[in-house]
Each structure stands twice: as structure tokens, then as C-alpha cells.
Design a protein around this motif. Structure first.
Motif, short mmCIF file in Angstrom:
data_model
loop_
_atom_site.label_atom_id
_atom_site.label_comp_id
_atom_site.label_asym_id
_atom_site.label_seq_id
_atom_site.Cartn_x
_atom_site.Cartn_y
_atom_site.Cartn_z
N LYS A 39 1.63 -6.88 5.65
CA LYS A 39 3.00 -6.54 3.37
C LYS A 39 2.77 -5.44 3.05
CE LYS A 39 4.39 -9.25 -0.16
NZ LYS A 39 4.38 -10.52 -0.71
N THR A 40 0.90 -4.53 2.89
CA THR A 40 0.39 -4.14 1.76
C THR A 40 1.20 -2.48 1.85
OG1 THR A 40 -1.73 -5.03 1.46
CG2 THR A 40 -1.02 -2.73 0.91
N PHE A 41 1.61 -2.65 3.42
CA PHE A 41 2.22 -0.64 3.98
C PHE A 41 3.47 -1.20 3.57
CE2 PHE A 41 -1.33 -1.17 6.68
CZ PHE A 41 -2.08 -0.02 6.23
N VAL A 42 4.71 -1.63 4.15
CA VAL A 42 6.08 -2.29 3.19
C VAL A 42 5.50 -1.94 1.65
CG1 VAL A 42 7.23 -3.65 3.30
CG2 VAL A 42 5.72 -3.87 5.15
N THR A 43 4.63 -2.20 1.15
CA THR A 43 5.31 -2.44 -0.67
C THR A 43 4.61 -0.75 -0.98
OG1 THR A 43 3.55 -4.47 -0.71
CG2 THR A 43 3.97 -2.96 -2.38
N LEU A 44 4.23 -0.12 0.30
CA LEU A 44 3.92 1.41 0.16
C LEU A 44 5.22 2.33 0.34
CD1 LEU A 44 1.87 3.29 -0.81
CD2 LEU A 44 1.70 3.65 2.38
N GLY A 45 5.85 1.52 1.61
CA GLY A 45 6.84 2.30 2.00
C GLY A 45 8.14 2.21 1.11
N VAL A 46 8.27 1.14 -0.39
CA VAL A 46 9.13 0.82 -0.92
C VAL A 46 9.00 1.44 -1.86
CG1 VAL A 46 10.52 -0.72 -2.19
CG2 VAL A 46 10.07 -1.39 0.53
N ALA A 47 7.72 1.94 -2.77
CA ALA A 47 7.45 2.30 -3.42
C ALA A 47 7.61 3.60 -3.09
CB ALA A 47 5.92 2.20 -4.52
N VAL A 48 6.96 4.09 -2.20
CA VAL A 48 6.97 5.82 -1.68
C VAL A 48 8.63 6.10 -1.59
CG1 VAL A 48 7.07 7.57 -0.28
CG2 VAL A 48 4.94 5.95 -0.73
N ALA A 49 9.43 5.65 -1.49
CA ALA A 49 10.51 5.93 -1.14
C ALA A 49 11.53 5.60 -2.65
CB ALA A 49 11.61 4.50 -0.08
N GLY A 50 11.06 4.65 -3.14
CA GLY A 50 11.62 5.08 -5.36
C GLY A 50 11.31 6.09 -6.12
N PHE A 51 9.90 6.74 -4.85
CA PHE A 51 9.81 7.47 -6.52
C PHE A 51 10.62 8.97 -5.59
CE2 PHE A 51 6.70 11.80 -6.14
CZ PHE A 51 7.13 12.01 -7.07
N LEU A 52 11.10 9.11 -4.63
CA LEU A 52 11.96 10.28 -3.98
C LEU A 52 13.28 10.21 -4.33
CD1 LEU A 52 9.98 10.54 -0.21
CD2 LEU A 52 9.85 11.66 -1.80
N LEU A 53 13.42 8.41 -4.60
CA LEU A 53 15.08 8.59 -4.94
C LEU A 53 15.07 8.43 -6.37
CD1 LEU A 53 16.10 5.50 -2.74
CD2 LEU A 53 16.94 7.94 -2.18
N GLY A 54 14.23 8.57 -6.60
CA GLY A 54 14.26 8.88 -8.42
C GLY A 54 13.63 10.52 -8.89
N LEU B 277 6.06 10.04 -13.36
CA LEU B 277 7.13 9.40 -12.79
C LEU B 277 6.11 9.45 -11.98
CD1 LEU B 277 9.59 7.35 -11.55
CD2 LEU B 277 10.34 9.87 -10.52
N GLY B 278 5.49 10.15 -11.15
CA GLY B 278 4.39 9.10 -9.98
C GLY B 278 2.97 8.71 -10.30
N VAL B 279 2.85 8.96 -12.11
CA VAL B 279 1.83 7.56 -12.02
C VAL B 279 2.67 6.41 -12.60
CG1 VAL B 279 0.77 7.46 -14.49
CG2 VAL B 279 0.74 9.88 -13.24
N SER B 280 4.21 5.73 -12.86
CA SER B 280 4.16 4.93 -13.12
C SER B 280 4.34 4.50 -12.18
CB SER B 280 5.33 5.61 -13.47
OG SER B 280 6.48 6.04 -13.61
N TRP B 281 4.85 5.25 -10.35
CA TRP B 281 4.47 4.18 -9.13
C TRP B 281 3.25 4.02 -8.73
CZ3 TRP B 281 7.97 1.88 -6.97
CH2 TRP B 281 9.88 2.24 -7.28
N VAL B 282 2.41 4.75 -8.95
CA VAL B 282 1.08 4.53 -8.63
C VAL B 282 0.68 2.74 -8.88
CG1 VAL B 282 -1.22 5.12 -8.51
CG2 VAL B 282 -0.02 6.86 -7.58
N VAL B 283 0.75 3.71 -10.62
CA VAL B 283 0.42 2.13 -11.37
C VAL B 283 1.25 0.86 -10.61
CG1 VAL B 283 0.87 0.53 -13.57
CG2 VAL B 283 -0.18 2.82 -14.00
N VAL B 284 2.51 0.74 -10.36
CA VAL B 284 3.52 -0.34 -9.75
C VAL B 284 2.75 -0.68 -8.20
CG1 VAL B 284 5.58 -0.95 -8.87
CG2 VAL B 284 5.33 -0.02 -11.22
N PHE B 285 2.19 -0.02 -7.92
CA PHE B 285 1.82 0.17 -6.50
C PHE B 285 0.57 -0.51 -6.35
CE2 PHE B 285 -0.64 1.71 -2.61
CZ PHE B 285 -0.53 0.95 -1.81
N LEU B 286 -0.20 0.15 -6.91
CA LEU B 286 -1.39 -0.68 -7.32
C LEU B 286 -1.67 -2.36 -7.83
CD1 LEU B 286 -3.94 2.26 -8.85
CD2 LEU B 286 -3.32 1.44 -6.46
N CYS B 287 -0.37 -1.76 -8.76
CA CYS B 287 -0.56 -3.82 -9.15
C CYS B 287 -0.15 -4.64 -8.35
CB CYS B 287 0.08 -3.92 -10.64
SG CYS B 287 -0.93 -3.10 -12.23
N LEU B 288 0.87 -4.16 -7.13
CA LEU B 288 1.40 -5.48 -5.75
C LEU B 288 0.22 -4.46 -4.90
CD1 LEU B 288 4.89 -4.75 -6.80
CD2 LEU B 288 3.75 -7.00 -7.42
#
Length: 623
Positions: A408-423, A205-216
Motif C-alpha cells: 500500500k505504501t507504494f500505491v501511496t507513493l505512486g499517487v503522490a508522484v502523479a499528483g505532483f506531476l499534474l500540479g 510543491l515538492g515539499v508539500s507532496w513529500v510532507v503529505v506522503f510521509l504523513c500517510l
């Protein structure tokens, strides 16, 4: 190409928000968004269950009368205003709750969708071996009931008495099913019994969120480049698996099962309901992603053409995937000597149990397994990019100041971290129960209600004539008559039909033999309600804040388009959008200098532009 015809000085670009690098990036991103896991694991099963080839008839009728019109409406809506799913509701501020509803739906889907991708990542990694771990029944996690297609178990049991043989055959579980339930998930007995977190899944799950974040990381600038691979390579894999599948013995039986029409089923309302629902959910209508992706288009991009290309590509992919799935299932049924219906499945059961088991029968099975799960990962990521971008764009557009745009990059990071924790709870031993609960309730009938209200708000509150004029101003031609009729009458009627059908067909959720308790189903309904409830709550809030002495005056003020509704760039605000330059409107517009060396007379001139249908319309270039 996005530049305004006839005026060299105008570049149809939003410097502040950013745009797609070119049109192919937008089309590929939208294809990646619309083509997801459902095309592979839901459509083929629906087709086989609802009359094979006969299902294609209602499916394509629903595509023409509901799918493409709704797709075109959302693309044109986002492109005209160059805003995300919240900003576009300047068109009728009282309905901004629809945008919040879309955000809530995208949040739910974003949380559980990445968990499915992480399971695909896990299977992808464990397939990198000489022999797939779910091939035989000789592992520590297997039970005595396990009987693999390659094991000697079935033949050795022939010596036992007939009664025992019948019992074991009925109870047979495949090694792939035991691997899935007892090893990968280590499934608990109840949704309330979370057990421990499955660390391999958590890592994936960590890997998939990192991949999504790096692509965005750079928004559409970076994701637009990634989709050249993620949106096209699944087709390469599908073709490889298709060629491999149709060369197998028994493949034709499986494909015939998938395609043989049962015409009597066409009169069944359930078939039409399934067709409409599948089109609606498959295209991603009402998730907010289409509005968001289109908002990064150039103002004069032909989104009418794009919507037809993307919708048809999506449906063609579903049909093509059916051949890939059923050719291998037919081969497996032939090998086991059973009917295809015994091995056919859908959802996670198809992706992680039935198909992987069939792959063990092939020579060099790890190669086919790696390809299959890599395809699932790419299909999932294409949708996940857009879900995350929808949330980030909505937040950034809503705040709208320079400070947050630069960060905007930090907003993306924040949303990705929140998504990871909720997952994380979805990677526990009861995770699959919660995942299916979210899949069944969070994004089912709430999407239908959101879409219906959006149609009504644009066509009847804002006014269909106003909207048709907006599209003519943007594209150079009004929407074709067919789309005008669909938007006003046919599509809302079909959406209403889907809603009624969903309610009538409702069955409490279950997973295999496990029946969900009442409290879990209540949570499911609360999730569904949480997105829809945004609409009346925001409408009441807006009514209370609107000016007016009577309720009717407040209602009029709350529903009429705000002053800053319209094209985002000042140079496109011609005709009824020509700015009166009060400070309130100026702050929302992005004013860009034209060529400074142009004489004032030349800049002030309005040049006629030839529209795509031959009509001339004037582009007012005064700033």
C-alpha cells in the motif's frame, strides 16, 4: 471502545485493512478534513456579503437539515461496510459510478489544493526575515502605481494637483498585491500563455507532496498520529491572532461589519443558496473522504455522535475565523481611513494579498505572518491527507488481494508522484488561472449531483428500511426519526435546491479584470462533466453485464445488493448477513479466530447485547 459487549473473545478489529488507533484519531482526522482553507477565506466574506449576523440564521438551518444528516449518512455508510468509496457500492452495484465520480472529484481537488498549500509554504519561508518583502514599494518588481500603507508615497503626492491625486488614488495598488502578482506568480496575460515554471513554487510543491506522503506512509496508522498536531494547532494560532486582532484600533468596526445583521436579506434566495452551498462544500460531502475515513472505524463505533461533534466544530471554526479576519481588516481600514468593504476580500486574494498587507502594520510583523501561513499550511494538509487516502484506499480495496495490501505504501507513493506531476502546470505563470478554473468547475455542481444520486440510491433503491436496520445492527439503535425524515425527504430536496440555485446563479468565471476565454470555460465544464459522466457510463456497463432476459430483470439484478455486501468481519455478519459460506462470499470476508481454548458450545452460543436505547439484540458468534 469497539469491543463487542458481553463477549471477551471478540475484538472489533480488522487485521487486514487496519483501524484507527483510537476514536480521538478518527474525530481529529475528520475535523482536519472538514475544516479547511474555505473556513478562513470563504465563510467570513460570505457572511459579511450576505447580511452579517442575519446570514447565521439560514447557515445553521442548513447545517441542521442538510449538513449533519448527510455527514451522518456518509460516516455510517463507510463504517458499516468497512470499504472505501468504491467498495461500499456493493449495496447497489449499478451505482458504483458514484464512487468513481467521487474519486475523480478528489483527484481534481487533490491536485490544486496542494498547489495552494505550496504557495502558503512559500510565503511561510519568505516571512522568516527581519522585514516582510511586501512591506514597501521600493523593490524591483514594483510599479509607479504602488502605494504602501507604510510608504511616504501617499503623503508626498499631496503636493500634486488634485486631478492627478484622484487618479493615483483610484489606481492605487498595494505592495502586497504587486508582490503576489508580479513577483510570486509573475502572472502572464492569458490562461493559454503558460510562460515558464516558477521554480520557487515548484520547489514548495515538492515539499508539500513529500510532507503529505510521509504523513500517510503507513496509512491511517501514521496519519492518525500526525493529526494530533495538524488538527489542533490551527486553533492555537487562530486564538493568538484573535487576541492580537481585537486589541487593535478599529478592530471593533471590522467585527461589527462582519456581524451586524441586515434582516431584509433573509428573504433573498441568494442568501439561502449561499448558506446551503457553503455548508455542503465545507463539510466535504460527496468527496468520498468521509466514507473512506469512517471505513477504518471499528464496527460498533458511535458515528452518530461523531457526525454531530465534527459538523458543529467545523461551523464554529468558520464563525471564529471570521473574528480573526475582520478584526485585522477593520484595523487596516481604520489605518487607511477607508470603509471595511474596500479592504475585504475572499479566496487567494484574502490569504495572499489583503491579510498579509494588514500584517505589515503590526509590530514584529514577520512573527504574525509566520503564524498565519503556518496555520494555512496545517488547515490545508488536514484536508489533503484525506483526499490522498481516499484515492489510495479506493484503489487498494478495489484490487483487494494480499499483494497490493502489503504494498500500500507504494500505491501511496505512486499517487503522490502523479499528483505532483499534474500540479506542475499550476506553478507556471498562468497557473493561478488554471487553479481557479479547477476550483470553480471541477468541484461545484458535480458534487451536488453525486450527493443527490447517493441519497436516492441508498434510501429508495437499497431501501430506507434496510438501511435503518443496518444502522441499528451497527449502533444498537435505529437512526433518530429526525434523520430518517431528513434522509428521505428534506436533505435530497435541499440538495436539489442547491443544484437549481447553482445553475440560476451561474456567471462565467473571471479573475480580477481578466475574463476567461470560451475555450477555457469549455474545459471547466468538461472537468465538471468528467466526474458526473462516470455514473451513467458505469450504470449502462453494469446493465449489459447483468443476468436476465428482459431489461427489467437486468435492472433488478444490477440494483440489488451483492452477496458480499454487509459487515466486513465475519463475526459481525449476523441476522440476514449470516454467511452461507459459499466460496464466493468467503473470499471477501475476513474471518478471525476466536479464543481457541473456548469450548465449541460456548463459541456457538449467541449472547444478547444491550443496545444504547435499552433494546436487546442478538450477536451471532458462529463462524
Amino acid at each position: 471502545n469497539g469491543a463487542v459487549p458481553g463477549e471477551r473473545g471478540k475484538q472489533d478489529k480488522s487485521v487486514k485493512r487496519g483501524n484507527w488507533g483510537n476514536q480521538i484519531e478518527f474525530v481529529l482526522t475528520s475535523v482536519g478534513y472538514a475544516v479547511g482553507l474555505g473556513n478562513v477565506w470563504r465563510f467570513p466574506y460570505l457572511c459579511y456579503r450576505n447580511g452579517g449576523g442575519a446570514f447565521m440564521f439560514p447557515y445553521f438551518i442548513m447545517l441542521v437539515f442538510c449538513g449533519i444528516p448527510l455527514f451522518f449518512m456518509e460516516l455510517s455508510f463507510g463504517q458499516f461496510a468497512s470499504q472505501g468509496c468504491l467498495g461500499v457500492w456493493r449495496v447497489s452495484p449499478m451505482f458504483k459510478g458514484v464512487g468513481y465520480g467521487m474519486m475523480v472529484v478528489s483527484t481534481y481537488i487533490g491536485i490544486y489544493y496542494n498547489v495552494v498549500i505550496c504557495i502558503a509554504f512559500y510565503y511561510f519561508f519568505v516571512s522568516m526575515t527581519r522585514m516582510l518583502p511586501w512591506t514597501y514599494c521600493s523593490n524591483a518588481w514594483n510599479t509607479p502605481d504602488c502605494a504602501g500603507v507604510l510608504d511616504g508615497n501617499l503623503s508626498s503626492r499631496a503636493t500634486l494637483n488634485l486631478t492627478h491625486l484622484l487618479n493615483t488614488t483610484q489606481k492605487r495598488t498595494s505592495p502586497s498585491e504587486e508582490y503576489w502578482r508580479r513577483y510570486v506568480l509573475d502572472l502572464s496575460d492569458d490562461i493559454g500563455n503558460l510562460g515558464e515554471v516558477r521554480l520557487p513554487l515548484l520547489g514548495c510543491l515538492g515539499v508539500s507532496w513529500v510532507v503529505v506522503f510521509l504523513c500517510l506512509i503507513k496509512g491511517v496508522k501514521s496519519s492518525g498520529k500526525v493529526v494530533y498536531f495538524t488538527a489542533t494547532f490551527p486553533y492555537v494560532v487562530l486564538t493568538i491572532l484573535f487576541v492580537r486582532g481585537i486589541t487593535l484600533e478599529g478592530a471593533l468596526t471590522g467585527i461589527m461589519y462582519y456581524l451586524t445583521p441586515q434582516w431584509d436579506k433573509i428573504l433573498d434566495a441568494k442568501v439561502w443558496g449561499d448558506a446551503a452551498s457553503q455548508i455542503f462544500y465545507s463539510l466535504g460531502c460527496a468527496w468520498g473522504g468521509l466514507i473512506t475515513m469512517a471505513s477504518y472505524n471499528k464496527f460498533h463505533n458511535n458515528c452518530y455522535r461523531d457526525s454531530i461533534i465534527i459538523s458543529i466544530t467545523n461551523c464554529a471554526t468558520s464563525v471564529y475565523a471570521g473574528f480573526v479576519i475582520f478584526s485585522i481588516l477593520g484595523f487596516m481600514a481604520n489605518h487607511l481611513g477607508v470603509d471595511v468593504s474596500k479592504v475585504a476580500d475572499h479566496g487567494p486574494g484574502l490569504a495572499f494579498v489583503a491579510y498579509p498587507e494588514a500584517l505589515t502594520l503590526l509590530p514584529i510583523s514577520p512573527l504574525w505572518s509566520i503564524l498565519f501561513f503556518f496555520m494555512l499550511i496545517l488547515l490545508g494538509l488536514g484536508t489533503q491527507f484525506c483526499l490522498l487516502e481516499t484515492l489510495v484506499t479506493a484503489i487498494v480495496d478495489e484490487v483487494g488481494n494480499e499483494w497490493i495490501i502489503r504494498r500500500k505504501t507504494f500505491v501511496t507513493l505512486g499517487v503522490a508522484v502523479a499528483g505532483f506531476l499534474l500540479g506542475v502546470p499550476l506553478t507556471t505563470q498562468a497557473g493561478i488561472y488554471w487553479l481557479l478554473l479547477m476550483d470553480n468547475y471541477a468541484a461545484s455542481f458535480s458534487l451536488v449531483i453525486i450527493s443527490c444520486i447517493m441519497c436516492v440510491a441508498i434510501m429508495y433503491i437499497y431501501g430506507h428500511r434496510n438501511y435503518f436496520k443496518d444502522i441499528e445492527m451497527m449502533l444498537g439503535f435505529p437512526p433518530p426519526l429526525f434523520f430518517q425524515i431528513c434522509w428521505r425527504f428534506i436533505s435530497p430536496a435541499i440538495i436539489f435546491f442547491i443544484l437549481i440555485f447553482t445553475v440560476i446563479q451561474y456567471r462565467p468565471i473571471s479573475y480580477n479584470d481578466y475574463v476567461y476565454p470560451a475555450w477555457a470555460i469549455s474545459i471547466g465544464f468538461l472537468m465538471a462533466l468528467s466526474s458526473v459522466i462516470c455514473i451513467p457510463i458505469y450504470a449502462i456497463y453494469k446493465l449489459c453485464r447483468s443476468e436476465g432476459d428482459t431489461l427489467l430483470e437486468r435492472l433488478k439484478n444490477a440494483t440489488k445488493a451483492s452477496k458480499d455486501w454487509g459487515p466486513a468481519l465475519a463475526e459481525h455478519r449476523s441476522g440476514r448477513y449470516a454467511p452461507a459460506f459459499s466460496p464466493s462470499t468467503e473470499s471477501h470476508l475476513e474471518v478471525q479466530p476466536l479464543q481457541p481454548e473456548k469450548s465449541r458450545n460456548e463459541v456457538a452460543a449467541a449472547s444478547p447485547v444491550q443496545g444504547s436505547n435499552g433494546s436487546a439484540h442478538s450477536q451471532d458468534s458462529r463462524l
